[in-house]
Write an enzyme that holds these catalytic residues in place. Structure first.
Site, PDB file in Angstrom:
ATOM      1  N   GLY A 262     -42.069  25.009 102.304  1.00  0.00           N
ATOM      2  CA  GLY A 262     -42.660  24.981 100.977  1.00  0.00           C
ATOM      3  C   GLY A 262     -41.630  25.157  99.872  1.00  0.00           C
ATOM      4  O   GLY A 262     -41.558  24.358  98.939  1.00  0.00           O
ATOM      5  N   ALA A 263     -40.835  26.212  99.992  1.00  0.00           N
ATOM      6  CA  ALA A 263     -39.859  26.510  98.955  1.00  0.00           C
ATOM      7  C   ALA A 263     -38.930  27.592  99.469  1.00  0.00           C
ATOM      8  O   ALA A 263     -39.163  28.164 100.528  1.00  0.00           O
ATOM      9  CB  ALA A 263     -40.558  26.994  97.686  1.00  0.00           C
ATOM     10  N   GLU A 299     -41.883  32.859  95.532  1.00  0.00           N
ATOM     11  CA  GLU A 299     -40.417  32.757  95.532  1.00  0.00           C
ATOM     12  C   GLU A 299     -39.810  33.672  94.475  1.00  0.00           C
ATOM     13  O   GLU A 299     -38.784  34.299  94.703  1.00  0.00           O
ATOM     14  CB  GLU A 299     -39.962  31.309  95.323  1.00  0.00           C
ATOM     15  CG  GLU A 299     -40.548  30.281  96.302  1.00  0.00           C
ATOM     16  CD  GLU A 299     -40.435  30.665  97.769  1.00  0.00           C
ATOM     17  OE1 GLU A 299     -39.500  31.400  98.136  1.00  0.00           O
ATOM     18  OE2 GLU A 299     -41.323  30.254  98.552  1.00  0.00           O
TER      19      GLU A 299
HETATM   20  N1  ARG Z   1     -38.150  32.090 102.785  1.00  0.00           N
HETATM   21  C1  ARG Z   1     -38.925  30.915 102.503  1.00  0.00           C
HETATM   22  C2  ARG Z   1     -40.238  31.408 101.945  1.00  0.00           C
HETATM   23  O1  ARG Z   1     -41.096  31.880 102.603  1.00  0.00           O
HETATM   24  C3  ARG Z   1     -39.158  30.059 103.681  1.00  0.00           C
HETATM   25  C4  ARG Z   1     -37.982  29.241 104.081  1.00  0.00           C
HETATM   26  C5  ARG Z   1     -37.833  29.190 105.511  1.00  0.00           C
HETATM   27  N2  ARG Z   1     -37.178  27.996 105.924  1.00  0.00           N
HETATM   28  C6  ARG Z   1     -36.875  27.732 107.188  1.00  0.00           C
HETATM   29  N3  ARG Z   1     -36.327  26.617 107.430  1.00  0.00           N
HETATM   30  N4  ARG Z   1     -37.078  28.552 108.152  1.00  0.00           N
HETATM   31  O2  ARG Z   1     -40.425  31.461 100.817  1.00  0.00           O
HETATM   32 ZN    ZN Z   2     -41.287  33.831 101.553  1.00  0.00          ZN
END
Ligand code: ARG
Ligand code: ZN
Length: 874
Positions: A262-263, A299
């Site tokens: 998603g982001a 985020e």
């Molecule tokens: N930390 C991000 C979120 O939850 C998710 C990104 C994880 N990406 C991945 N390729 N594992 O906002």
């Molecule tokens: Zn997150």
């Protein structure tokens, strides 16, 4: 190769400072890195000890230690990384690598999306950019120099503050960014491209003026308002509710078309899937607006819950994700309607997390092992993790929760910590004991609760006996009782609360005695879904109807309706299977029950005191996926036919009411995305869907008319998504119009792909196959794959589970094809095949065959192998 939580060791060497220089070219990008390395005193390492730096899929050009270039015999490189001996306890390593962003189809590390360069480093993408101890407990300050062609990349971004920029020879230019906050490599980001920028600002409560910028492809500048507004409201909310303020003068968001998830919360440079930024009334639905609001907030909130305080290791992922999801859920609840938000969150938990917890991929909120960490960005880590934090909030109350949060950020700012550290701060600030509550971190599986009430009229006492049980999950045969808050209401005959109280369940079976209960009450159990459990006790129909109409807890009003509908449909499905597939006869067997249910729905529909969005939710029947979770073996065809036939009866039974609701809730005002207007549109869409379900052709005509005349995407999609299942000429007309209008608009055209994949028409699989060669479709773009291939498997149970196995065979082919392009997305899409144990022997065999074919793929990725092998095993 399996990695275990219990094997955690502190790093042998830290990197305190990193200086990176990128020479950006699509095919060959040069990366120079200078690492200021320091031995970790706790590990007693020093001169001569082995230094290990992660690195994958790169060309290593040179390694220099304290100015001396290493001969190739002085280091070793393998598929995992680079090893050499430390020249001292503190030293400087200079490493030069080459990577190819244009050929990076995995979309991890540095890659190209449309014409821009961008990065995704969480969880382990940084090691595809340069050699580095790519683990979250190594935190460094970053200084990043980007050199690129000025014409194609006028915009050059990285984390922190811009400290220098200028022109270079050969039409190139550079920018230097410095991030003063030490951070793990997974929070590094870089963007370079020809992007348009929309700008605003926010003044923090202590007076810091923050420039806010959203970067998008040219032409999309008019689709950023809502994301910007959401960002500003998030910044304010975090100050008001959590006392947390932004810490730099600049906050950037970049929207890209190609993105695995998603982001991403990279420090001061969030990168988003464009789908969760871009919106204007004629391209985005109310649901899109809602998602944008919550993901922008999510985020942003990570800046504290994730970046300032991060995870020690990836087993602790829920430390930041569970907490941040809870934060974004509460933000949305405050911005919109609290009960409606709760209903949405619970519906989502049930649709995605409960099946995960009951299937072959079940794992605890804090997993004990993994092969590929990207496979653990799951509904369990995120949504169940959020429920765990919510239970702490319920148990401590808002003030106690806030005290715990304050202590957590005070104590751990700038550190990489564990879920235990979080729970400890909560306990210490409140003198609480969460020893048993913490079992939710380690024990997988959804608890099943049963309850029984007994009323003693003489003593005016009501005794509630509650029992809990969790079924075994893979690797966890023995389960223990959990600690959970259960909010209970006892309703009198007039519908008011005689008692409203939250009790704490800790034992396998426990009695709760309520005094001063003046009459025999109706129980409203687990109000607000205070504990994330399955409640197995069935209340009689008349009690459910009573709760639907009277419960002061809106969530449980909705819940009572869902229970009623579920029970009724399950009984009819059983009958359908016996009577050889006659849905109408099966429903006739439930005639009285259906009549009472329709009356209760009428009361809800016509109750003007209720929020319109709530009414829309309360009128929705449980989905096919949810129903198949309640049946073993699940029969997708029976479920589909019964649900469809019941919708028709409801449509016919409330035809006049739905017709009136439809006419009364039109609007001539310009579209606004606020919750009240969205609720009105949702209620009207519900009415339209039931009217069409009645099978009266004039309502299909009405839907076609709505598609033609609507001035916003929400109303258009409402019309198109009901036409989508019909033979009505309005369907083809609307689909053709949609395709023509949005041919060049990736994010919007995805809706068109998904609709066709979700159609219950018999020609769906053939159509999906055709669409694979549509000029706008490509397996390289995750949104496209999810819209067409993913939606087919995840949102069209009837077609996916076709008896002849054609759905499974098609799907396995796509997974195999995708694994060579993007293993992370392939692995994520594999889950539907893993549910074979839920189905009849024929389907189970065909699903396992499909999985076996996937597993037999030569050079299968670690990502896909982990999911496919675990899925087939249990
Ligand atoms: N930390 C991000 C979120 O939850 C998710 C990104 C994880 N990406 C991945 N390729 N594992 O906002
Ligand atoms: Zn997150």
């Amino acid at each position: 190769q399996v990695i275990h939580r219990k094997d955690y060791k502190e790093p042998d060497f830290f990197v305190e400072k990193v200086e990176l220089v990128f020479d950006l070219e699509r095919d060959v990008t040069n990366v120079k890195s200078r690492l200021f390395v320091a031995a970790n005193p706790a590990r007693g390492t020093g001169k001569g000890d082995e230094v290990f730096l992660h690195g994958e899929d790169m060309k290593l050009l040179s390694v220099t230690l304290d100015g001396d270039r290493l001969a190739s015999s002085d280091f070793t490189v393998d598929a995992e990384g680079l090893r050499f001996a430390a020249p001292g306890a503190n030293f400087i390593a200079e490493i030069e690598t080459q990577i190819s962003p244009a050929n990076n189809t995995r979309l991890e590390g540095l890659y190209v999306s449309q014409s821009a360069f961008c990065t995704q480093c969480e969880a382990e993408g940084f090691r595809r950019i340069t050699y580095f101890p790519d683990r979250p407990d190594v935190m460094a300050t970053f200084k990043v120099t980007i050199n690129a062609d000025k014409a194609s990349c006028p915009v050059l971004l990285s984390n922190g503050n811009l400290i220098d920029s200028g022109d270079l020879d050969g039409g190139r230019h550079f920018a230097v960014w410095e991030d003063p906050f030490p951070k793990p490599s997974y929070l590094f980001a870089l963007v370079a491209g020809d992007l348009a920028c929309v700008e605003d600002s926010f003044v923090t409560r202590s007076g810091r003026k923050v420039a806010l910028r959203i970067f998008v492809e040219h032409g999309n500048e008019d689709r950023c308002d809502y994301a910007m507004d959401s960002l500003i409201r998030s910044m304010k909310w975090d100050e008001d509710v959590y006392g947390l303020e932004y810490d730099l003068d600049l906050f950037n968001i970049v929207a890209v078309s190609d993105f695995n998830m998603g982001a991403m919360e990279n420090k001061s440079l969030n990168i988003f899937n464009a789908k969760y930024i871009l919106a204007k009334p004629d391209t985005a639905t109310d649901t899109d607006y809602e998602l944008i609001e919550s993901i922008v907030a999510h985020e942003y909130f990570h800046n504290w819950s994730g970046n300032r305080v991060t995870c020690r290791d990836w087993f602790q992922l829920s430390l930041k994700e569970g907490l941040t999801v809870f934060r974004d859920q509460e933000f949305s609840a405050d911005q919109r309607s609290r009960p409606v938000q709760r209903i949405k969150d619970v519906a989502q938990l049930r649709a995605r997390q409960f099946p995960e917890d009951g299937g072959p991929l079940a794992h605890p909120v804090r997993p004990d092992s993994y092969m590929e960490i990207n496979n653990f960005y799951t509904a369990t880590v995120y949504e169940k993790g959020a429920e765990l934090i919510r239970m702490m909030h319920t148990l401590l109350g808002p003030d106690g929760y806030r005290k715990g949060i304050d202590l957590y950020f005070d104590r751990h700012d700038g550190q990489a910590v564990t879920c235990d550290d979080f729970a400890k701060a909560m306990e210490d600030a409140n003198d609480a004991d969460f020893t048993q509550l913490k079992r939710w971190y380690s024990q997988a599986g959804t608890p099943e609760l049963t309850w029984q009430g007994e009323y003693d009229a003489d003593a005016k006492q009501f005794t509630l006996t509650v029992s809990q049980k969790t079924n075994p999950t893979p690797g966890q045969p023995d389960k223990y009782p959990l600690h959970m808050p259960i909010s209970v209401g006892l309703l009198g005959a007039d519908g008011s609360d005689l008692v409203a109280k939250t009790v704490e369940l800790t034992k396998e079976s426990q009695e709760f005695v309520f005094d001063g209960v003046s009459e025999k009450p109706v129980v409203s159990f687990n109000r607000g879904f205070s504990a994330p459990v399955n409640v197995m006790t069935d209340q009689p129909d008349d009690e459910l109807v009573f709760l639907m109409g009277n419960d002061s807890d809106a969530f449980n009003r909705w819940e009572a309706g869902q229970k009623y509908a579920t029970r009724l449909m399950l009984a009819a499905i059983t009958e359908f299977e016996k009577n050889g597939g006659d849905a109408n006869a099966a429903l006739d067997g439930q005639g009285d029950s259906i009549a009472a249910f329709i009356d209760a729905m009428r009361a809800t529909l016509c109750n003007e005191d209720l929020d319109k969005a709530f009414r829309a939710d309360a009128l929705a029947l449980p989905g096919e996926e949810f129903l198949s979770e309640q049946r073993k073996p699940a029969n997708p065809e029976a479920i589909h036919q019964i649900r469809k036939a019941l919708r028709k009866r409801i449509g016919l039974g409330l035809l006049a009411e739905f017709d009136a609701t439809y006419r009364q809730n039109g609007s001539n005002a310009a579209f606004t995305p606020d919750a009240a207007s969205a609720g009105q549109r949702a209620l009207r869409a519900t009415a339209l869907a039931y009217l069409v379900a009645s099978d009266k052709v004039e309502y299909a005509d009405l839907a076609a008319e709505q598609y033609r005349t609507a001035d916003n995407m929400t109303d258009q999609m409402a019309a198109l998504s009901v036409l989508n299942h019909l033979d009505h000429p309005g369907r083809a007309e609307a689909l053709a119009d949609f395709e023509a209008r949005f041919a060049k608009d990736g994010v919007v055209l995805d809706k068109w792909f998904a609709l066709q994949a979700m159609s219950s028409r018999d020609d769906t699989l053939a159509r999906v196959k055709d669409l694979m060669s549509h000029p706008a479709f490509t397996m390289r773009n995750p949104n496209k794959v999810r819209s067409l291939v993913g939606a087919f498997a995840m949102a069209n149970p009837r077609a996916f589970h076709a008896k002849d196995g054609s759905g499974y065979a098609f799907y396995a082919d796509r997974l195999i094809e995708l694994d060579d392009i993007n293993p992370q997305v392939a692995a994520r899409l594999c889950a539907p095949l893993g549910k074979w144990a839920k189905y009849d022997a024929d389907r189970a065999r065909l699903m396992k065959q499909a999985l076996e074919r996937v597993l037999a793929k030569p050079e299968i990725s670690r990502d896909l192998y982990e999911i496919a092998s675990k899925s087939i095993a249990s």
